[in-house]
Scaffold this active site. Structure first.
Site, PDB file in Angstrom:
ATOM      1  N   GLU A 171       0.835  -1.207   0.000  1.00  0.00           N
ATOM      2  CA  GLU A 171       0.000   0.000   0.000  1.00  0.00           C
ATOM      3  C   GLU A 171       0.870   1.257   0.000  1.00  0.00           C
ATOM      4  O   GLU A 171       0.586   2.230  -0.714  1.00  0.00           O
ATOM      5  CB  GLU A 171      -0.935  -0.010   1.210  1.00  0.00           C
ATOM      6  CG  GLU A 171      -1.995   1.054   1.175  1.00  0.00           C
ATOM      7  CD  GLU A 171      -2.991   0.897   0.039  1.00  0.00           C
ATOM      8  OE1 GLU A 171      -3.090   1.825  -0.794  1.00  0.00           O
ATOM      9  OE2 GLU A 171      -3.677  -0.132  -0.024  1.00  0.00           O
TER      10      GLU A 171
ATOM     11  N   GLU B 144       1.806   6.230  -7.161  1.00  0.00           N
ATOM     12  CA  GLU B 144       0.739   7.138  -7.606  1.00  0.00           C
ATOM     13  C   GLU B 144       1.206   8.599  -7.563  1.00  0.00           C
ATOM     14  O   GLU B 144       0.964   9.357  -8.504  1.00  0.00           O
ATOM     15  CB  GLU B 144      -0.505   6.977  -6.738  1.00  0.00           C
ATOM     16  CG  GLU B 144      -1.280   5.714  -7.031  1.00  0.00           C
ATOM     17  CD  GLU B 144      -2.536   5.590  -6.178  1.00  0.00           C
ATOM     18  OE1 GLU B 144      -2.765   6.432  -5.282  1.00  0.00           O
ATOM     19  OE2 GLU B 144      -3.289   4.639  -6.411  1.00  0.00           O
TER      20      GLU B 144
END
Length: 115
Positions: free
Chosen positions: A63, A70
């Protein structure tokens, strides 16, 4: 030595950023807390705890890496780009696979204890 200690600050800053900005990271932390409480309740063995810890670490690591990817993609490609989408989707897919694996480990450990 000061540089080494500052590195921990940077790392905690990154974890804090993910916690503040990423709903999925918060969800994974909440799932980990529920799992830890269940593990305490069912008095998991050392081996079972090791599997839970490993699975949780893999999910949280993926994560965090997904978040970093991102942000990096948004930095270098602020406008829509089909290749940027593929990069983001692949990183998210890695998190999904880690989460499914962790859920399977949890089921294998907890289902026999529940029934």
């Amino acid at each position: 030595m000061l540089k080494f200690i500052k590195g921990f600050g940077y790392a905690f800053s990154g974890i804090g950023y993910a916690f503040k900005t990423q709903l999925n990271f918060k969800f994974h932390i909440a799932a980990l807390l529920v799992t830890a409480i269940a593990g305490w309740y069912f008095a998991l063995s050392i081996n079972e705890w090791l599997w839970i810890i490993a699975a949780a670490a893999i999910v949280l690591i993926t994560e965090l890496l997904n978040t970093a990817i991102e942000v990096l993609v948004d930095l270098v490609s602020p406008n829509f780009n089909p290749k940027a989408k593929i990069i983001k989707d692949a990183a998210a897919g890695g998190v999904l696979i880690a989460a499914i694996g962790a859920a399977i480990i949890g089921l294998i450990i907890f289902i026999p204890k529940i029934f």
